[in-house]
Every structure is written in C-alpha cells, then in structure tokens.
Design an enzyme around this catalytic site. Structure first.
Site, PDB file in Angstrom:
ATOM      1  N   GLY A  67       0.822  -1.201   0.000  1.00 24.89           N
ATOM      2  CA  GLY A  67       0.000   0.000   0.000  1.00 24.89           C
ATOM      3  C   GLY A  67       0.854   1.249   0.000  1.00 24.89           C
ATOM      4  O   GLY A  67       0.559   2.237   0.669  1.00 24.89           O
ATOM      5  N   SER A 118       1.634   3.508  -2.332  1.00 25.31           N
ATOM      6  CA  SER A 118       1.473   4.578  -3.320  1.00 25.31           C
ATOM      7  C   SER A 118       0.884   5.852  -2.744  1.00 25.31           C
ATOM      8  O   SER A 118       1.015   6.917  -3.351  1.00 25.31           O
ATOM      9  CB  SER A 118       0.590   4.093  -4.484  1.00 25.31           C
ATOM     10  OG  SER A 118      -0.719   3.790  -4.032  1.00 25.31           O
ATOM     11  N   ARG A 119       0.228   5.767  -1.592  1.00 27.06           N
ATOM     12  CA  ARG A 119      -0.467   6.937  -1.049  1.00 27.06           C
ATOM     13  C   ARG A 119      -0.358   6.973   0.468  1.00 27.06           C
ATOM     14  O   ARG A 119       0.028   6.004   1.103  1.00 27.06           O
ATOM     15  CB  ARG A 119      -1.957   6.904  -1.440  1.00 27.06           C
ATOM     16  CG  ARG A 119      -2.224   6.974  -2.928  1.00 27.06           C
ATOM     17  CD  ARG A 119      -3.712   6.966  -3.232  1.00 27.06           C
ATOM     18  NE  ARG A 119      -4.350   5.740  -2.788  1.00 27.06           N
ATOM     19  CZ  ARG A 119      -5.663   5.515  -2.872  1.00 27.06           C
ATOM     20  NH1 ARG A 119      -6.454   6.433  -3.355  1.00 27.06           N
ATOM     21  NH2 ARG A 119      -6.169   4.367  -2.469  1.00 27.06           N
ATOM     22  N   ASP A 168      -2.336  -7.762  -4.893  1.00 25.52           N
ATOM     23  CA  ASP A 168      -3.396  -7.646  -3.892  1.00 25.52           C
ATOM     24  C   ASP A 168      -2.977  -8.447  -2.663  1.00 25.52           C
ATOM     25  O   ASP A 168      -2.908  -9.679  -2.719  1.00 25.52           O
ATOM     26  CB  ASP A 168      -4.701  -8.193  -4.465  1.00 25.52           C
ATOM     27  CG  ASP A 168      -5.883  -8.047  -3.515  1.00 25.52           C
ATOM     28  OD1 ASP A 168      -5.671  -7.631  -2.353  1.00 25.52           O
ATOM     29  OD2 ASP A 168      -7.016  -8.359  -3.925  1.00 25.52           O
ATOM     30  N   ASN A 190       1.648  -2.211   5.318  1.00 22.02           N
ATOM     31  CA  ASN A 190       0.900  -0.969   5.498  1.00 22.02           C
ATOM     32  C   ASN A 190      -0.477  -0.982   4.843  1.00 22.02           C
ATOM     33  O   ASN A 190      -1.353  -0.226   5.249  1.00 22.02           O
ATOM     34  CB  ASN A 190       1.717   0.199   4.921  1.00 22.02           C
ATOM     35  CG  ASN A 190       0.914   1.465   4.804  1.00 22.02           C
ATOM     36  OD1 ASN A 190       0.644   2.141   5.782  1.00 22.02           O
ATOM     37  ND2 ASN A 190       0.494   1.788   3.585  1.00 22.02           N
ATOM     38  N   TYR A 213     -12.966  -2.532  11.568  1.00 23.37           N
ATOM     39  CA  TYR A 213     -11.602  -2.015  11.418  1.00 23.37           C
ATOM     40  C   TYR A 213     -10.797  -2.265  12.687  1.00 23.37           C
ATOM     41  O   TYR A 213      -9.647  -2.737  12.627  1.00 23.37           O
ATOM     42  CB  TYR A 213     -11.665  -0.520  11.105  1.00 23.37           C
ATOM     43  CG  TYR A 213     -10.314   0.122  10.868  1.00 23.37           C
ATOM     44  CD1 TYR A 213      -9.695   0.038   9.630  1.00 23.37           C
ATOM     45  CD2 TYR A 213      -9.666   0.818  11.882  1.00 23.37           C
ATOM     46  CE1 TYR A 213      -8.463   0.634   9.401  1.00 23.37           C
ATOM     47  CE2 TYR A 213      -8.434   1.413  11.659  1.00 23.37           C
ATOM     48  CZ  TYR A 213      -7.837   1.315  10.423  1.00 23.37           C
ATOM     49  OH  TYR A 213      -6.618   1.900  10.211  1.00 23.37           O
ATOM     50  N   ALA A 222     -11.289  -4.513  14.986  1.00 22.02           N
ATOM     51  CA  ALA A 222     -11.038  -5.945  15.147  1.00 22.02           C
ATOM     52  C   ALA A 222      -9.883  -6.400  14.269  1.00 22.02           C
ATOM     53  O   ALA A 222      -9.043  -7.210  14.683  1.00 22.02           O
ATOM     54  CB  ALA A 222     -12.300  -6.739  14.818  1.00 22.02           C
ATOM     55  N   LYS A 263      -7.347  -4.594  13.253  1.00 20.07           N
ATOM     56  CA  LYS A 263      -6.094  -4.076  13.796  1.00 20.07           C
ATOM     57  C   LYS A 263      -5.736  -4.751  15.120  1.00 20.07           C
ATOM     58  O   LYS A 263      -4.546  -4.910  15.436  1.00 20.07           O
ATOM     59  CB  LYS A 263      -6.187  -2.563  13.970  1.00 20.07           C
ATOM     60  CG  LYS A 263      -6.326  -1.807  12.650  1.00 20.07           C
ATOM     61  CD  LYS A 263      -5.161  -2.077  11.697  1.00 20.07           C
ATOM     62  CE  LYS A 263      -5.212  -1.196  10.466  1.00 20.07           C
ATOM     63  NZ  LYS A 263      -4.037  -1.390   9.580  1.00 20.07           N
TER      64      LYS A 263
END
Length: 255
Positions: A12, A14-15, A63, A90, A155, A157, A159
């Site tokens: 992840g 790119s941003r 992916d 990330n 979210y 859960a 993490k």
C-alpha cells in the site's frame, strides 16, 4: 545513510502513510519496492520522484488479500532488487458503519486486507529472512486495535488481530534474527480516515487528543524508519503508539 544497501517492500505504498514511508526509507539509503493494487499512476509517480532525488525504487502490483499475489511480490522484489531486508505491512481498507447497519460480509472484507495482508506477506517473506538470519517486519496497525470507537468495530477488530499477530510472530521469529514490531497511528489525515478528521467530527475528535492536533504521515513514517533500522535492534514484539497522547485518555473527551 544507515539503510544503505537495504531493500524494503512497502505494501500500500502509493499513497498516504505508505508513500511517506517509501520516501523516508529511500532518503536513508534503502531501495524501495512500492506495492499497489489499483493506484498504478501514483505508484509510478512516487518511484520517479524517489529516483529523481537520487534513490532507487520500483513498483510492484499485487493484492495483499491474495496469498499467491503476496508470494509473487516477494519473489519479484528479491529478483529485481537483489534481496529483501525490510517488510512494511501498510496496506489497509476501511468500511465504517454501526454494527447494526453492517452487511454480513463487511467484517470479512476488511479483515481480508488489514489482517490477511499482514499474514500473507509475512508468511511469504519469512523463509527468505530465516534463511539469511536477519530481517525486519514493521506492521502499520492503529490505536483502534487497542481501544473502541463508534462505527469502527470491523476495522478495530482487524487491527487488534494485527497487534496480537505482531507479538506472536516476534516470539517465533526472534531466534532466526528476525524482528517484528508494529506502529499504532492515531488520527492522521489520509484518504482512509477523511470522514473522521474533517468538519465538525474532526474538530470534536481533535479536542479529545491531549496534544490537540492530528498527526502527520511524515511523523508516522519516522517511527517506521526507526523500527526498520539498527537503532531499534533490541526491539521486537513492540506496539509503538504515535497518537498525540490519545490513548492516555480515560473516557470520551474532557470532563
């Protein structure tokens, strides 16, 4: 530069936080593989930016929710860049809603990327790290994994799973010279959490942070850099909060 000669894969990348991490690691001498799933343009632009600044960067599509993609990414990075020393997990998604309003698969969609991605990429990279007797894994988690917040159950859960996995993986990997730590950002404005940091909601949340301000992606990247480098060589299994003191608070907001 203390990461000179090191190779890092940032999922992840790119941003947002991922892009800031790529820039920071590259600035300290690491060759960086920028993983993306759908943001090919931003990923290539970032790679060009890093190379224009004198660094070395490549892009790698994949992916993280797909185990085969994770294995292929690791294979490509080790071939294209001559090895792999640092993995930054990330990549993440969010589908915020009250539990009552969630679809039955909303938890699984988030879990597949946020935890599944960490598991798949870690599993893919461990044989390489174990064989050479060294390696660093930094998981970008969240303070949500340690606390509750309205509308964040799936979210949080995911993490929480990342945090538990970080501790267990650190225990299993230490004897092979592999370190595994996690960074737990608080509220840092990115596309992923824009709904929580803007407007009236953002102003309300900011009042509940002891430092009274949101974090910046560069501040989180600095901690990822620290955990990736030799300065943290006696750290493994650590969950490092970068949250302006948010997790020190008891209850919701000030009395």
């Amino acid at each position: 530069m203390t990461l000179e000669g090191q190779v890092a894969l940032v999922t992840g990348g790119s941003r947002g936080i991922g892009a800031a991490v790529c820039r920071r690691l590259a600035a300290d001498g690491a060759a960086v593989a920028i993983n993306y799933r759908s943001s090919e343009g931003p990923a290539k632009e970032l790679a060009q930016e890093i190379e224009a600044a004198g660094g070395r960067a490549v892009t790698v599509h994949g992916d993280v929710a797909d185990a085969a993609h994770a294995e292929e990414m690791v294979r490509r990075v080790t071939e294209d860049l001559g090895g792999l020393d640092i993995l930054v997990n990330n990549a993440g998604v969010a589908q915020d809603a009250l539990i009552y309003n969630m679809g039955m698969d909303d938890w699984l969609d988030v879990m597949r990327v946020n935890f599944g991605g960490v598991f798949h990429c870690t599993k893919a990279v461990l044989p390489h790290f174990m064989a050479k007797g060294s390696g660093v894994i930094v998981n970008v988690s969240s303070v949500m994994g340690e606390r509750g917040w309205i509308g964040e159950s799936n979210y949080a859960a995911s993490k929480g799973a990342v945090n538990a996995f970080t501790r267990c993986c650190a225990m299993e990997s230490a004897r092979f010279g592999v370190r595994v730590n996690a960074v737990l950002p608080g509220f840092a404005p990115t596309d992923l959490v824009a709904g929580l940091t803007e407007g009236d909601t953002g102003r309300s949340i900011r009042k509940q942070i002891p430092m009274r301000r949101f974090g910046e992606v560069d501040q989180i990247a600095e901690v990822v850099r620290f955990l990736s480098g030799p300065e943290s060589s006696y750290m493994t299994g650590s969950l490092v909060n970068v949250d302006g003191g948010a997790m020190t608070a008891l209850g919701l907001g000030r009395p």
